[in-house]
Write an enzyme that holds these catalytic residues in place. Structure first.
Site, mmCIF file in Angstrom:
data_model
loop_
_atom_site.group_PDB
_atom_site.id
_atom_site.type_symbol
_atom_site.label_atom_id
_atom_site.label_comp_id
_atom_site.label_asym_id
_atom_site.label_seq_id
_atom_site.Cartn_x
_atom_site.Cartn_y
_atom_site.Cartn_z
ATOM 1 C CB CYS A 52 -0.900 0.011 1.224
ATOM 2 S SG CYS A 52 -1.797 -1.511 1.516
ATOM 3 N NE ARG A 59 4.334 1.334 -1.634
ATOM 4 C CZ ARG A 59 5.368 1.153 -0.827
ATOM 5 N NH1 ARG A 59 6.555 1.622 -1.179
ATOM 6 N NH2 ARG A 59 5.232 0.534 0.322
ATOM 7 C CD1 TRP A 91 -2.043 -5.162 -3.963
ATOM 8 C CD2 TRP A 91 -1.870 -6.379 -2.090
ATOM 9 N NE1 TRP A 91 -1.814 -6.463 -4.336
ATOM 10 C CE2 TRP A 91 -1.706 -7.229 -3.208
ATOM 11 C CE3 TRP A 91 -1.817 -6.930 -0.819
ATOM 12 C CZ2 TRP A 91 -1.474 -8.592 -3.079
ATOM 13 C CZ3 TRP A 91 -1.591 -8.289 -0.689
ATOM 14 C CH2 TRP A 91 -1.420 -9.104 -1.814
ATOM 15 C CG ASN A 112 1.081 1.352 3.745
ATOM 16 O OD1 ASN A 112 -0.061 1.603 3.390
ATOM 17 N ND2 ASN A 112 2.140 1.915 3.194
ATOM 18 N N GLY A 113 0.211 -2.362 6.348
ATOM 19 C CA GLY A 113 0.593 -3.414 7.279
ATOM 20 C C GLY A 113 -0.596 -4.245 7.703
ATOM 21 C CD GLU A 143 13.890 -12.377 -12.954
ATOM 22 O OE1 GLU A 143 13.556 -11.197 -13.198
ATOM 23 O OE2 GLU A 143 13.531 -12.970 -11.921
ATOM 24 C CE LYS A 146 11.355 -9.405 -14.093
ATOM 25 N NZ LYS A 146 11.039 -10.183 -12.896
ATOM 26 C CD GLU A 177 7.160 -10.655 -11.678
ATOM 27 O OE1 GLU A 177 7.307 -10.317 -10.498
ATOM 28 O OE2 GLU A 177 7.987 -10.353 -12.575
ATOM 29 C CG HIS A 191 13.961 -36.561 -12.695
ATOM 30 N ND1 HIS A 191 14.140 -37.740 -12.008
ATOM 31 C CD2 HIS A 191 15.122 -36.340 -13.369
ATOM 32 C CE1 HIS A 191 15.356 -38.207 -12.240
ATOM 33 N NE2 HIS A 191 15.968 -37.378 -13.066
ATOM 34 C CE LYS A 205 10.060 -2.331 -8.202
ATOM 35 N NZ LYS A 205 10.564 -3.159 -9.302
#
Length: 607
Positions: free
Chosen positions: A2, A27, A74, A100-101, A480, A484, A487, A503, A602
């Site tokens: 947030c 964010r 958020w 926030n939290g 990675e 990407k 995401e 496997h 973010k």
């Protein structure tokens, strides 16, 4: 996650706060709101959706006043809707609070407050705090301080009161909060970009500190009310760097900034004199010499950078190196003691699980060194030594230039650890570090190959699944690359070591499955080629990225991207950029929100 912005000054607060909230959109959020104190008391506007909706509502019904707070939420407790959006006001409508939290004991507190006659309007954990504040006596600072002593969990908050209309109070425990000032204005914010257009003089609040900004200036105390002296730091980020500068998305801008970001990270790191200079603190030779185990602790993309570092460091270190996901490490019982060296990696320096892992390490007696992008962030203040990446502000949620900057910073740090442990000489460390100076040019070369990547995206953007394969240093790069893609395009993608294909993952291979194969002559080339043959035999669509162009690779690949070959330490950098570009152009073709992908933030500042 947030975002918080607070303002007190000589200009209208509403446009300042909206401007700051827009800077924090990266964010991640699902609702937004403001609370402004003016002649008519406290005016609040909040709603689900993007800031643009809030801005339209405020154009029709502006909130006039020179003191206020704003928030982007958020959702954690309570679904995203207008009622659960911040600011919260309590029963009297005299107060506004943003948070926030997570308030962990909110259910217990809610029951107690309801038994005392408080009526709740939202499903959030946050609302209990504003009701607690309403019950307290004294000035706003005292009310906030008393209330915070009753809550458990993490928070950064901003509070205003119509009863004290020239004041904003902020506090933090576990979630970041910064304070900025000019001669006649003061600000609070959850992240620096929110206020960078107005000031570069920043104070980082520590856990357990409360700030009051008034006409008299800035006053900081601990939660007991004891004064705290805090010196501002000057931030050298250029505000223009946080704007798109003609690029369609921040992510594309930041991909293209990688040669500069990596160059800035390398600048001055030449191992002259007594070795690699830390930016803050000291990495003591005796601590490194005695270290018999190394833990790299990180989350997300930073974790993959740590995975690359493990492969690179093992070339010249003879101690066990473990790469740990912060959220797992914090709840395990690893063998931490004074002979442990722990390396924390974080773009923001505020990642909650990484921070908890470093705190755990310090309690165990370990030496802690961090690789961080944000100057003065909480991770840096929990570390014995700090190496900054100097990547500049990264606005896109999907990390790009932070990752490549971390790769080179971790390579340098590994060389310094090896030098201190006597595994390589200073001249050898300097020679190895000089190889990294080729990185900016190599990255620039990959950015010039964008048309070929666009063509590739056109072929595969409608696929639902991708598999990324690599070995050695390219296995974390495969991870990675898959991250990407998932995401920002919402395509299901997985990264695997190529040797693990038989496997399990090979069961997924058919004519509809694109397989991205990363092949380098620097490590186990023949083995990876054999793995790709297995994909070919099952009619999988093979996209090869390779620095070894042979008739074999030409014949096996449905699509082929030829990359330059260089030293092993540079190979991950060379392969990373085209995978970033592939994810970006597929996402654009699919019409997703590239810079603010759904459900993501973010900086993950809560557990």
């Amino acid at each position: 996650m947030c975002g918080i912005v607070g303002y007190r000054g000589e200009r209208e607060a509403q446009p300042v706060i909206l401007s700051g909230l827009k800077k924090l959109e990266y964010r991640g959020y699902d609702s937004a709101g403001v609370a402004i104190i003016g002649d008519g008391g406290l005016g609040v506007e909040k709603m689900e959706g993007k800031i643009a909706r809030l801005e339209d509502a405020l154009m029709e019904s502006p909130k006039s006043g020179k003191v206020g707070i704003g928030h982007t939420r958020w959702a954690t407790h309570g679904e995203p809707n207008d009622v659960n959006a911040h600011p919260h006001q309590g029963c009297t409508d005299k107060y506004g609070l943003v948070h926030n939290g997570i308030i962990e004991n909110h259910r217990k507190l809610r029951k107690e407050l309801e038994s005392r006659g408080h009526e709740f309007s939202s499903d959030t954990d946050t609302e209990v705090l504003i009701h607690l504040i309403e019950e307290q006596e004294g000035p706003l600072e005292a009310k906030v301080r008393s209330s915070l002593n009753e809550v458990q969990g993490t928070f950064a908050i901003g509070v205003v009161s119509a009863e004290e209309p020239t004041k904003v109070v902020g506090a933090r425990r576990g979630s970041p909060l910064v304070v900025g000032s000019t001669e006649n204005e003061q600000f609070i914010a959850s992240d620096i970009p929110a206020i960078l257009d107005y000031t570069r003089e920043i104070i980082y609040l520590e856990d357990g500190q409360l700030v009051s900004i008034t006409e008299s200036g800035i006053e900081i105390t601990d939660f007991e009310g004891n004064p705290v002296k805090a010196e501002p730091r000057t931030i050298d980020w250029d505000p223009v760097a946080a704007k798109k500068e003609g690029y369609r998305h921040f992510m594309l801008k930041e991909i293209n900034e990688q040669p500069q970001a990596v160059g800035d990270t390398l600048r001055g790191r030449n191992f002259s004199g007594d070795g690699l200079r830390m930016d803050e603190g000291e990495l003591r030779e005796e601590d490194v010499e005695e270290a018999n185990k190394i833990f790299i602790v990180a989350c997300g993309t930073s974790y993959f950078a740590g995975r690359v570092a493990k492969y690179v460091w093992e070339e010249y270190l003879d101690v066990p190196i473990e790469v740990e996901i912060g959220s797992e490490f914090r709840y395990r019982s690893p063998p931490l003691d004074e002979d442990s060296l722990v390396v924390g990696v974080s773009q923001s320096g505020e990642t909650a699980d990484t921070l908890a892992g470093l705190e755990k390490s310090r309690e165990g007696g370990a030496t802690v060194v961090s690789v961080v992008n944000v100057l003065g962030s909480t991770v840096t203040r929990r570390s014995d030594a700090v190496l900054y990446t100097h990547a500049g502000p990264e606005i896109g949620v999907a990390s790009t230039k932070a990752f490549t900057s971390q790769l080179v910073a971790l390579s340098l740090l590994g060389l310094e650890i090896a030098r201190m442990k006597g595994r390589i000489t200073s001249s050898e460390a300097k020679k190895e570090a000089e190889k990294l100076n080729r990185a900016p040019g190599l990255l620039r070369e990959q950015l010039e190959n964008v048309d070929r990547i666009k063509d590739l995206a056109e072929v595969f953007y409608e696929k639902d699944d991708f598999l990324f394969l690599g070995r050695d240093v390219l296995y974390p790069v495969a991870l990675e690359g898959a991250l990407k893609l998932k995401e920002i395009s919402y395509i299901h993608a997985e990264g695997y070591p190529a040797g693990e294909l038989k496997h399990g993952p090979i069961a997924l291979i058919d004519e509809n499955m694109p397989v991205v194969a990363l092949i380098t002559r620097n490590s186990v080339y023949d083995k990876v080629y054999s793995n790709i043959e297995e994909v070919r035999a099952r009619k999988g669509k093979i996209i090869v990225f390779t620095d070894e162009l042979t008739e074999d690779t030409k014949s096996i690949a449905d699509e082929l991207i030829h990359l330059p070959r260089d030293d092993k330490v540079l190979t991950p950098l060379i392969f990373t950029v085209p995978l970033q570009l592939l994810a970006y152009h597929i996402a654009v073709l699919r019409g997703t929100d590239v810079d603010q992908p759904r459900n993501l933030a973010k900086s993950v500042t809560v557990e």
